[in-house]
Design a protein around this motif. Sequence first.
Motif, PDB file in Angstrom:
ATOM      1  N   GLY A  71     -52.614   8.235 -34.201  1.00 21.75           N
ATOM      2  CA  GLY A  71     -53.135   9.424 -33.561  1.00 21.75           C
ATOM      3  C   GLY A  71     -53.132   9.399 -32.051  1.00 21.75           C
ATOM      4  N   ARG A  72     -52.634   8.338 -31.432  1.00 20.43           N
ATOM      5  CA  ARG A  72     -52.607   8.273 -29.971  1.00 20.43           C
ATOM      6  C   ARG A  72     -51.563   9.232 -29.420  1.00 20.43           C
ATOM      7  NH1 ARG A  72     -50.071   2.424 -28.427  1.00 20.43           N
ATOM      8  NH2 ARG A  72     -50.689   3.098 -26.335  1.00 20.43           N
ATOM      9  N   LYS A  73     -51.660   9.563 -28.143  1.00 18.38           N
ATOM     10  CA  LYS A  73     -50.687  10.428 -27.502  1.00 18.38           C
ATOM     11  C   LYS A  73     -49.373   9.683 -27.367  1.00 18.38           C
ATOM     12  CE  LYS A  73     -49.703  14.343 -25.435  1.00 18.38           C
ATOM     13  NZ  LYS A  73     -49.736  15.627 -26.181  1.00 18.38           N
ATOM     14  N   TRP A  74     -48.423  10.036 -28.241  1.00 20.58           N
ATOM     15  CA  TRP A  74     -47.142   9.321 -28.293  1.00 20.58           C
ATOM     16  C   TRP A  74     -46.161  10.225 -29.041  1.00 20.58           C
ATOM     17  CZ3 TRP A  74     -47.021   4.711 -25.733  1.00 20.58           C
ATOM     18  CH2 TRP A  74     -45.845   3.951 -25.824  1.00 20.58           C
ATOM     19  N   PRO A  75     -44.913  10.315 -28.584  1.00 21.00           N
ATOM     20  CA  PRO A  75     -43.972  11.263 -29.196  1.00 21.00           C
ATOM     21  C   PRO A  75     -43.472  10.873 -30.583  1.00 21.00           C
ATOM     22  CG  PRO A  75     -42.882   9.982 -27.476  1.00 21.00           C
ATOM     23  CD  PRO A  75     -44.347   9.653 -27.392  1.00 21.00           C
ATOM     24  N   GLU A  76     -43.671   9.621 -30.967  1.00 22.85           N
ATOM     25  CA  GLU A  76     -43.194   9.130 -32.269  1.00 22.85           C
ATOM     26  C   GLU A  76     -44.081   7.976 -32.700  1.00 22.85           C
ATOM     27  OE1 GLU A  76     -39.800   6.332 -30.106  1.00 22.85           O
ATOM     28  OE2 GLU A  76     -39.204   8.043 -31.327  1.00 22.85           O
ATOM     29  N   LEU A  77     -43.641   7.222 -33.705  1.00 30.04           N
ATOM     30  CA  LEU A  77     -44.425   6.069 -34.144  1.00 30.04           C
ATOM     31  C   LEU A  77     -44.530   5.066 -33.004  1.00 30.04           C
ATOM     32  CD1 LEU A  77     -45.759   5.286 -36.889  1.00 30.04           C
ATOM     33  CD2 LEU A  77     -43.791   3.785 -37.264  1.00 30.04           C
ATOM     34  N   CYS A  78     -45.757   4.728 -32.599  1.00 34.51           N
ATOM     35  CA  CYS A  78     -45.966   3.866 -31.433  1.00 34.51           C
ATOM     36  C   CYS A  78     -45.686   2.399 -31.777  1.00 34.51           C
ATOM     37  CB  CYS A  78     -47.386   4.043 -30.903  1.00 34.51           C
ATOM     38  SG  CYS A  78     -48.661   3.280 -31.932  1.00 34.51           S
ATOM     39  N   PRO A  79     -45.527   1.555 -30.764  1.00 36.52           N
ATOM     40  CA  PRO A  79     -45.258   0.126 -31.009  1.00 36.52           C
ATOM     41  C   PRO A  79     -46.327  -0.548 -31.864  1.00 36.52           C
ATOM     42  CG  PRO A  79     -44.785   0.670 -28.723  1.00 36.52           C
ATOM     43  CD  PRO A  79     -45.429   1.883 -29.322  1.00 36.52           C
ATOM     44  N   ASP A  80     -47.613  -0.194 -31.655  1.00 37.19           N
ATOM     45  CA  ASP A  80     -48.683  -0.786 -32.466  1.00 37.19           C
ATOM     46  C   ASP A  80     -48.476  -0.494 -33.942  1.00 37.19           C
ATOM     47  OD1 ASP A  80     -49.819  -1.716 -30.160  1.00 37.19           O
ATOM     48  OD2 ASP A  80     -51.496  -0.300 -30.144  1.00 37.19           O
ATOM     49  N   CYS A  81     -48.157   0.755 -34.248  1.00 41.37           N
ATOM     50  CA  CYS A  81     -48.004   1.147 -35.647  1.00 41.37           C
ATOM     51  C   CYS A  81     -46.715   0.623 -36.257  1.00 41.37           C
ATOM     52  CB  CYS A  81     -48.095   2.666 -35.777  1.00 41.37           C
ATOM     53  SG  CYS A  81     -49.778   3.288 -35.526  1.00 41.37           S
ATOM     54  N   ARG A  82     -45.706   0.370 -35.435  1.00 35.25           N
ATOM     55  CA  ARG A  82     -44.511  -0.277 -35.953  1.00 35.25           C
ATOM     56  C   ARG A  82     -44.848  -1.680 -36.454  1.00 35.25           C
ATOM     57  NH1 ARG A  82     -41.570   1.539 -31.007  1.00 35.25           N
ATOM     58  NH2 ARG A  82     -40.753   3.615 -31.461  1.00 35.25           N
ATOM     59  N   ARG A  83     -45.730  -2.364 -35.691  1.00 33.48           N
ATOM     60  CA  ARG A  83     -46.161  -3.699 -36.135  1.00 33.48           C
ATOM     61  C   ARG A  83     -46.995  -3.604 -37.410  1.00 33.48           C
ATOM     62  NH1 ARG A  83     -46.286  -4.603 -30.455  1.00 33.48           N
ATOM     63  NH2 ARG A  83     -48.407  -3.805 -30.272  1.00 33.48           N
ATOM     64  N   TRP A  84     -47.917  -2.619 -37.470  1.00 25.05           N
ATOM     65  CA  TRP A  84     -48.714  -2.459 -38.679  1.00 25.05           C
ATOM     66  C   TRP A  84     -47.830  -2.137 -39.883  1.00 25.05           C
ATOM     67  CZ3 TRP A  84     -52.982  -4.659 -39.237  1.00 25.05           C
ATOM     68  CH2 TRP A  84     -53.966  -4.677 -38.253  1.00 25.05           C
ATOM     69  N   ARG A  85     -46.797  -1.340 -39.659  1.00 26.37           N
ATOM     70  CA  ARG A  85     -45.910  -0.969 -40.768  1.00 26.37           C
ATOM     71  C   ARG A  85     -45.193  -2.185 -41.336  1.00 26.37           C
ATOM     72  NH1 ARG A  85     -41.458   3.595 -39.624  1.00 26.37           N
ATOM     73  NH2 ARG A  85     -40.673   1.913 -38.314  1.00 26.37           N
TER      74      ARG A  85
END
Length: 207
Positions: free
Chosen positions: A32-46
């Motif tokens: 939900g952070r201000k970011w145009p696509e999947l953010c680096p943090d969520c790429r790691r979580w994925r």
Amino acid sequence: MLSWQRIQDDYLCSACRKEFVRLTGSTCPGCGRKWPELCPDCRRWRSQQPSLLCNRALYAYNNAMRTYMQRYKFQGDYRLRRVFSDELQTALTKWYPRWQGWIYVPLPVDDITWQTRGFNQVVGFLSGIAIKEGLMMIPSCHQKQSTKTRTARLQTKQPFQAKPSAARFARVVLVDDVYTTGRTLYHARKALTAVGVQHIRSVTLAR
């Protein structure tokens, strides 16, 4: 009055209100952070999780929000819950309506925090709507996240376990005040999936 919607009181003056940044437009679909696509943090979580939480947040965690949280949570000014309670409740019921089977589960606080502060800050936001306390802290698990570095937060051990009643939940929305690294919310999801909850999302006031 003719809209039949609840009248919302504004507990901030216009100058203070402008200091808080509402998250609009493109945001990360994972946190939900201000970011145009999947953010680096969520790429790691994925890469570590079977799926993302798809967290939705209302505000950016800027200096104004940090100061607000300091006064509300750590200085214990319980009156400040009313600043954002209406907005958070409105967002919850809009994004995840109860008629669709969603149950709102606030993250719990440990006994030491409860004795010191006297309230759960998330439950304070949700006063007036139906919630279920489906999680509890593991005994003797006191982990003050605000004093930890990012690395230490990510290494935090599981602090939650699901209450027996949570096994009957089908759709859960985890509710917390701030999404920082996501570690706490993913721990909460793991505790609920362990008892069979299949559909879990999360909503936070800030990201």
